[in-house]
Design a protein around this motif. Sequence first.
Motif, PDB file in Angstrom:
ATOM      1  N   LEU A 115       9.371   1.214  11.882  1.00  0.00           N
ATOM      2  CA  LEU A 115       8.942   2.100  10.797  1.00  0.00           C
ATOM      3  C   LEU A 115       9.238   1.474   9.432  1.00  0.00           C
ATOM      4  O   LEU A 115       8.436   1.607   8.501  1.00  0.00           O
ATOM      5  N   ALA A 116      10.362   0.774   9.316  1.00  0.00           N
ATOM      6  CA  ALA A 116      10.702   0.117   8.046  1.00  0.00           C
ATOM      7  C   ALA A 116       9.668  -0.956   7.702  1.00  0.00           C
ATOM      8  O   ALA A 116       9.218  -1.054   6.554  1.00  0.00           O
ATOM      9  N   VAL A 117       9.271  -1.740   8.677  1.00  0.00           N
ATOM     10  CA  VAL A 117       8.262  -2.784   8.444  1.00  0.00           C
ATOM     11  C   VAL A 117       6.900  -2.149   8.165  1.00  0.00           C
ATOM     12  O   VAL A 117       6.170  -2.592   7.278  1.00  0.00           O
ATOM     13  N   HIS A 118       6.563  -1.106   8.891  1.00  0.00           N
ATOM     14  CA  HIS A 118       5.283  -0.421   8.683  1.00  0.00           C
ATOM     15  C   HIS A 118       5.184   0.070   7.231  1.00  0.00           C
ATOM     16  O   HIS A 118       4.170  -0.159   6.543  1.00  0.00           O
ATOM     17  N   GLY A 119       6.235   0.728   6.757  1.00  0.00           N
ATOM     18  CA  GLY A 119       6.231   1.216   5.375  1.00  0.00           C
ATOM     19  C   GLY A 119       6.145   0.077   4.372  1.00  0.00           C
ATOM     20  O   GLY A 119       5.425   0.167   3.373  1.00  0.00           O
ATOM     21  N   LEU A 120       6.862  -1.006   4.634  1.00  0.00           N
ATOM     22  CA  LEU A 120       6.820  -2.168   3.752  1.00  0.00           C
ATOM     23  C   LEU A 120       5.408  -2.748   3.670  1.00  0.00           C
ATOM     24  O   LEU A 120       4.929  -3.083   2.588  1.00  0.00           O
TER      25      LEU A 120
END
Length: 157
Positions: free
Chosen positions: A106-111
């Motif tokens: 999720l952190a990478v997706h948001g980034l």
Amino acid sequence: ADERRLVGRSELPELVSAALAELGSPGASVTYRLTTAAELRRLNRSFAGLDSATDVLAFPAAAALGDFRLPPGSERFLGDVAISVPAAQEAGADLPGGPEDELRLLAVHGLLHLLGHDHQGRAEAALMSRLTRSVLTREADRRGRPAPLVPELQPAS
């Protein structure tokens, strides 16, 4: 207490720093808010007009600024990402890497959203999936862990 341990084990600052370098934005900064499902629902309703829960939202700084310009030295701020930790715990419960891998995904997706990527069409969804897989696999290698499962994103439209 479980949520704090999950966040600590996820090593998000290291992940984000490595991801920014890999994605061509070394030195840029991002703010992450790890929060509740209720807050994500409220943010989704307020900013996207959708009265439903979600797991991650991205708020690009450039979109919010309009004609306003950031002070010198802060132009590398990409924006904010809000993640529902309970959603990551629930979605990751049955994954081999557990909620930790889901939180990292999720952190990478948001980034990627802050960097201008989207998954409205097939080609965009495939690119986001490929970039997510690349970043998370490299980071898993760095940490001496198996590569996480990264499902193919489905086009939003």
